[in-house]
Design a protein around this motif. Sequence first.
Motif: not given
Length: 693
Positions: A465-470
């Motif tokens: 989720s963090v990778l996609a949000a970044a």
Amino acid sequence: MAKLKVDGKEIEVPDHFTLLQACEEAGAEVPRFCFHERLSVAGNCRMCLIEVKGGPPKPAASCAMGVRDLRPGPNGEAPEVFTTTPMVKKAREGVMEFLLINHPLDCPICDQGGECDLQDQAMAFGVDSTRYNENKRAVEDKYIGPLVKTVMNRCIHCTRCVRFTTEVAGIAELGLIGRGEDAEITTYLEQAMTSELQGNVVDLCPVGALTSKPYAFNARPWELGKTESIDVMDAVGSAIRVDTRGREVMRVMPRVNEEINEEWISDKTRFIWDGLKTQRLDRPYVKKDGRLQPASWNEAFAAIKAAVAKTSGDRIGAIAGDLASVEEMYALKELISSLGSKNIDCRQDGAALDPSFGRSSYLFNPTIQGIENADALLIIGSNPRFEASILNARIRKRFRMANFPIGVIGEQAELRYSYEYLGAGTDSLAELVGGKGKFLSVLKKAERPMIIVGQGAISGANGASVLAAAAKLAGVVGAVTADWNGFAVLHTAAARVGGLDLGFVPGEGGKTAAEMLTGTDVLFLLGADEMDFSGKTAGFTVYIGSHGDEGAHGADVILPGATYTEKSGTWVNTEGRVQIGNRAGFAPGDAREDWAIIRALSDVLGKKLPFDSLVELRGKLYAAHPHFADADQIAAGASGEIAALAQKAGEMAKSAFASPVKDFYLTNPIARASAVMAECSALARNNFKAAAE
């Protein structure tokens, strides 16, 4: 551009050049001690004197005078300078005589002998006598840490070390106090320097005042064999030179590579070499009656064959470690696949990176050199000072150039440059992605914004989720355009990008690294030592590696491998650059190169791999993955992959980001075997406690 004549030869150089640089461009040799291309101009030593036609009737310091400071001739002729006139020769001889007034002539016992600028330039530009008979001054040696040895009687006050630590390393711990004969370079309170780059002052020192403490009196430079290679202590891939005497690595030095490390290396890279010869695995071991016993290769292979025969392919797994080369990972992947298993993983930390998202999703896309072109930076879940010290120095270099706003989400650590702290974790990132926050407007206004995503942000349950949000944030602020890709994943493991390029990740239905520790009957560990093995319930464990570290402690069979200095291998750095490391020596005892171990094992298991040499292995590798054949090149990913990754953004559970590197000096088996790194680690912990108190 500016035109001028040097010793009668007309040249054209950029108008920001100093006269020293212009003279060198014309092929003239100009001696210097204080001048360095990557540091500010000090003008201390006066050794670079030249004669300027039409200027004052005295020599001029070429390092402190720019080409645009010259006046043309009376009829508009190009300005002219001379480097070999009698006046220049006499002036340089005088300066050398001054420099040697207090310098002790202890060349035979000086560790810098054979690599000393003062020695070389005294021979080339000095005279064979002195007019000074006074006693030489004495200066006490200073303690500046366990890495750099000081013999301050030799210091000529060029201040290169002071300028490096202040400008490049970002610490104000070394300086010059006193005046005239009382001047001294010191840390004042005689405390150890805290920079992870301090070893570079050894290379910068033009005399023997600062030398390598661990290397002191071990060897002379003319005794050493020199091998150009690649560093694997982090994912930056610094260019290094490994110096060996016989089978033993004596030191590691930097090589110039403008695109990666310029000419600096981290202290871990430079001083790791004593760990290459301690706690080594030099023979196979097989566990009998609960204890590991020395065994022959045949006995070790027979034990593995028996264990594999008792289980099915889906119960066999392999985990690749952080220092593994591409060749051995490729060989292991082929072997595990031939055994009918899809359980392979190179992500010991569980990072949510996957080749299926595209190569751009896991590369440092702007490149390391490209940091200098960025005009705003957001760091998410990373401490680049410890995770990639050389890359952090490049960020500091850009920070010192001009206005460069930096924001940080994660740990509030000392990074050696100023930044705006935005928050500790996912809440702060979600705020930016949602279009809020002051720093969002800073990123949007920037022409080439850059977002660094660290492994501390993309590991764990929230990782994907963090990778996609970044990636989504990169799209919001315009960090990915036709001519600029500012989405940058900063890796900490030298093997990680190569492993992802190979597809060394679980196949459909395959187990991850963490799942393999509890869900396999036969587990192969290729130098995998960075996991928590306390909960390991996997059955028969085979460890292929060089050191008796965590992975080897719980193994049933140990197969001794080679370190990065003992094999020719390919590594891919964090920006996706393919690099070739060369063998500088041979592994001890019965240890062998890892790919050769896997090839021999495949024969015993009845799944013989189709290559008998490294050349043949690379032929198969290049056929399957052509970009590995392009050494020192970056096969860039498609920028559209970032937009596709952004589409996967969803809810993020509340959590804080923490850097995976807790102790800079003890991040891998070689470092943990090094006595020098252990001393540095203990000192760093004490400094941290003192600062906290």
